[in-house]
Design an enzyme around this catalytic site. Structure first.
Site, short mmCIF file in Angstrom:
data_model
loop_
_atom_site.label_atom_id
_atom_site.label_comp_id
_atom_site.label_asym_id
_atom_site.label_seq_id
_atom_site.Cartn_x
_atom_site.Cartn_y
_atom_site.Cartn_z
NE ARG A 1 -0.83 30.24 -58.04
CZ ARG A 1 -1.65 30.60 -59.03
NH1 ARG A 1 -1.27 30.51 -60.28
NH2 ARG A 1 -2.86 31.05 -58.75
CE1 TYR B 1 19.08 13.42 -54.10
CE2 TYR B 1 16.90 13.49 -55.07
CZ TYR B 1 17.74 13.73 -54.01
OH TYR B 1 17.23 14.27 -52.85
CG ASP C 1 20.06 16.11 -61.28
OD1 ASP C 1 20.63 17.15 -60.90
OD2 ASP C 1 19.42 15.37 -60.51
CE LYS D 1 20.53 18.52 -52.28
NZ LYS D 1 20.27 17.57 -53.34
C1 LIG Z 1 19.19 16.99 -53.91
C2 LIG Z 1 19.12 16.53 -55.30
C3 LIG Z 1 17.91 16.53 -56.02
C4 LIG Z 1 16.58 16.95 -55.39
O1 LIG Z 1 16.56 18.26 -54.93
P1 LIG Z 1 15.73 18.77 -53.63
O2 LIG Z 1 16.08 20.22 -53.58
O3 LIG Z 1 16.17 17.96 -52.46
O4 LIG Z 1 14.28 18.54 -53.94
C5 LIG Z 1 17.93 16.09 -57.33
N1 LIG Z 1 19.06 15.66 -57.91
C6 LIG Z 1 20.24 15.64 -57.26
C7 LIG Z 1 21.46 15.13 -57.96
C8 LIG Z 1 20.32 16.06 -55.93
O5 LIG Z 1 21.49 16.01 -55.28
#
Ligand SMILES: *Cc1c(COP(=O)(O)O)cnc(C)c1O
Length: 381
Positions: free
Chosen positions: A53, A105, A177, A202
């Site tokens: 961890r 988001y 982000d 992503k």
């Molecule tokens: C998908 C996404 C998230 C969240 O990520 P997860 O891996 O689904 O928890 C946060 N911000 C943006 C812009 C995203 O596209």
């Protein structure tokens, strides 16, 4: 990678944090599934590894690579993008206040409401494209400005330099982000961001087969990053060794994948804008987009995400998404497959998406095949 040079992103993506395995000569790292690591006879931990961890070789490697690519000092990987978001928000204190964009988001807005408001962390949603609104929303408890640019799903562009300036005037942190842009298209730390967060689910992992997240800091000594590291190790929302290995494999081809996806997206944006059944295209690479000049300044390319509104509103948009054959109806982005999504119906009442809006996350298929598919769906609608 033995020597440290100012390598370019393509080179860093392949080599940063990775090395030849000294025992076997393997160029692909082993997956270290071990949850515990041997202690030295004198009681020390000379390998800096104690327990799965707190650290794992695959995770450490991914963190080194992502931090190098972002131009940061250190990174902390998490089990999902939302775990990374939550670690940043948890590193603030109850009673403090954070500014969130109005177009954001969905999950970040939702966790701020459903989890962190109950915990006493307050937030305001503001239009981040308007500096006056940002300044007006700052209170004596405000600690952080959260930025998402381009935003989701309306692709609004926030000027990173302006946000940094406002943050400096009020002594605030800036967190960005960066999921939609990846370090290939935009590097917020170079524009003064303190923290950059990605959902590695992503583009970074890139094949729709890993859930993960990361927080990268511009300075390893920032107190908020040290708290985030503690949250990672002690609260324990850590990614598995295999997920880190997959994300690290995906990262190697990120620069070429995203370049291809961007090229296709730019072409589709212009093509859709000319289509008689399309009302409006939201793509920051087009001159008719209000954020065009800021996007051109702070992004290397306007990206592989676009939204468009269909003539005829929600009913027509639903017919278009029902009519695609090659393109997949699914949420998410950044993978190999082109995905289409009607955002208003998935986000529900709180949505900022127009009823006729469809979001397109461009994948790796040939642009002409995607056009043929969209043409058929738009004509049938
Ligand atoms: C998908 C996404 C998230 C969240 O990520 P997860 O891996 O689904 O928890 C946060 N911000 C943006 C812009 C995203 O596209």
């Amino acid at each position: 990678m033995k020597t440290v040079r100012p390598y370019r992103p393509e080179t860093l993506a392949v080599h940063a944090g990775r090395g030849i395995d000294c025992a076997s000569g393997a160029i692909t790292p082993a997956i270290h599934m071990s949850t515990t690591f041997e202690r030295d006879p004198d009681g020390g931990f000379s390998r800096d590894l104690i327990y799965g961890r707190t650290a794992n070789p695959n995770r450490t490697q991914l963190e080194a690579a992502l931090s190098a690519m972002e131009g940061g000092a250190e990174a902390a990987c998490f089990a999902s993008g939302m775990a990374a978001v939550s670690a940043i928000l948890q590193a603030l204190k109850p009673g403090e206040h954070v500014l969130l964009p109005d177009d954001i988001y969905y999950g970040v807005g939702a966790v701020a409401e459903s989890v962190f408001a109950r915990w006493g962390l307050r937030h305001s949603r503001v239009d981040m494209t308007d500096p006056k609104q940002i300044t007006a929303a700052v209170t004596s408890d405000t600690r952080m400005i959260w930025v998402e640019t381009p935003s989701n799903p309306n692709l609004a562009i926030t000027d990173l330099r302006t946000v940094r300036k406002i943050a400096d005037e009020h002594g605030l942190l800036v967190a960005v982000d960066g999921t939609w842009t990846t370090p290939i298209l935009q590097r917020p730390i170079a524009y003064g961001a303190d923290l950059v967060m990605h959902s590695t689910t992503k583009y970074i992992a890139g094949h729709s087969d890993v859930t993960g997240g990361v927080v990268i800091t511009r300075d390893a000594d920032l107190p908020i990053f040290q708290t985030i590291r503690t949250i990672q190790k002690e609260a324990g929302a850590v990614p598995s060794p295999f997920d880190c290995w997959l994300a690290s494999r995906g990262l190697m081809s990120l620069p070429v994948r995203i370049r291809a996806q961007c090229q296709t997206a730019a072409h589709l944006a212009d093509w859709l804008a000319e289509h008689p059944n399309v009302e409006r295209v939201l793509y920051p690479g087009r001159r008719d987009h209000p954020g065009f000049s800021v996007a051109t300044e702070q992004m290397d390319h306007p990206g592989a995400m676009l939204s468009f509104t269909v003539t005829g509103g929600e009913a027509a948009a639903m017919r278009v998404q029902a009519g695609v054959d090659l393109i997949t109806r699914a949420t998410s982005l950044g993978g190999t497959h082109t995905l289409i999504e009607h955002r208003a119906s998935i986000e529900g009442e709180a949505t900022r998406a127009a009823p006729g809006l469809l979001r397109l996350a461009v994948g790796l298929e040939h642009v002409e095949d995607l056009k043929t598919d969209l043409q058929a769906a738009l004509t049938a609608a």
